[in-house]
Enzyme design. Structure first.
Site, PDB file in Angstrom:
ATOM      1  N   TYR A  63       0.865  -1.180   0.000  1.00  0.00           N
ATOM      2  CA  TYR A  63       0.000   0.000   0.000  1.00  0.00           C
ATOM      3  C   TYR A  63       0.903   1.232   0.000  1.00  0.00           C
ATOM      4  CZ  TYR A  63      -4.024  -2.892   1.463  1.00  0.00           C
ATOM      5  OH  TYR A  63      -5.029  -3.816   1.554  1.00  0.00           O
ATOM      6  N   PHE A 220     -13.378  -4.090   1.361  1.00  0.00           N
ATOM      7  CA  PHE A 220     -14.193  -3.330   0.407  1.00  0.00           C
ATOM      8  C   PHE A 220     -15.668  -3.387   0.776  1.00  0.00           C
ATOM      9  CE2 PHE A 220     -11.162  -3.551  -3.507  1.00  0.00           C
ATOM     10  CZ  PHE A 220     -10.388  -2.563  -2.930  1.00  0.00           C
TER      11      PHE A 220
END
Length: 291
Positions: A63, A220
């Site tokens: 990330y 998500f």
């Protein structure tokens, strides 16, 4: 609705955490790349999450790259004794921002060592092997490398991410799987196929996780959750004076005690809104209406 969940409950080192965690992916710049637009707010989000009772944080060294790990260390080190930091390996990023497998035994060891270094830890409490295809490296080889590093003490618990039911069944035969991290929300429960591949859904493995006492961590769960026309969730939100996003999180918490949502955000206001979802009590009638 239980407020906590115990990861690896049958092991000699179980980890009990509160059932609303925080996923750090959205703390990065656009396309999960680079530094956050507002670094001071990103650091404050992490500190506020911990102050508000969050003690499970999800990250990955790809990330950013390495942006969220460095933010976590800057904001929270030295870490509190009850904080569980979960990371992922099995992928990396190219300069064009594409996501590619990084899953040979050597790759996985490089990733674990990098996570240990950037997080400032001697052992990572929970690591998900993110499945990105095989390309000559079998699931058995990948998990074998993970369990080898577990025996060495670099990893406490091993989990799987983006895993199909068949892959989870194989994993369970190879060693102790503590957690599964799959896409899952009120509106997206089964496999989502898109231009970059597919994301197996949580519904496909939930019963298997429940049978084996494996925590299922939805990711998500906000991003893909809320098509505007979902009348049922909109109506329940109205009844509870909440947002549809909050009802989505509340639904996950009520749907199974083995679910550990990790909603992410780059906004302090949205963090507080997400955390408030844990206080929403959905009745049996609400859950039936939601379906």
């Amino acid at each position: 609705m239980p407020s906590t969940i115990t990861i690896a409950q049958n092991s000699s080192h179980p980890l009990t955490v509160n059932r609303l965690g925080y996923g750090t992916m959205r703390l990065t710049g656009p396309e999960v790349w680079g530094e956050p637009a507002n670094r001071s707010e990103a650091l404050q989000i992490l500190r506020t999450a911990i102050e508000s009772g969050v003690n499970f944080i999800d990250t990955a060294d790809y990330y950013g790259e390495d942006v969220t790990n460095r933010l976590i260390r800057e904001a929270l080190y030295p870490y509190s004794a009850d904080l569980v930091i979960c990371t992922k390996v099995g992928a990396t990023r190219r300069p064009d921002k594409s996501w590619v497998p990084f899953n040979t035994p050597e790759n996985l060891r490089t990733s674990i060592d990098n996570n240990l270094r950037t997080l400032g830890q001697e052992q990572i409490q929970l690591v998900h092997l993110r499945l990105m295809g095989y390309e000559g490296v079998s699931l058995e080889e990948q998990l074998g490398a993970m369990f080898e590093m577990q025996r060495e003490g670099k990893i406490l618990h091993v989990g799987l991410s983006n895993v199909t039911r068949a892959e989870l069944e194989v994993g369970l035969k190879l060693g102790p799987i503590a957690t599964v991290e799959n896409m899952y929300s009120y509106a997206q429960r089964t496999t989502l196929t898109h231009a970059h591949g597919h994301n197996p859904g949580g519904e496909e493995v939930l019963d298997l996780c429940e049978q084996h006492g494996i925590a299922l961590i939805p990711f998500f769960s906000l991003l893909h959750a809320l098509p505007k026309q979902l009348d049922n969730i909109t109506e329940i939100a109205r009844r509870h004076n909440a947002t549809p996003a909050q009802i989505n999180l509340a639904w996950l918490l009520h749907h199974s005690p083995w679910l550990l949502p990790i909603p992410g955000t780059s906004s302090l206001a949205h963090l507080r809104e997400n955390l408030a979802a844990a206080d929403i009590c959905l009745s049996a009638e609400d859950m039936t209406y939601l379906g």
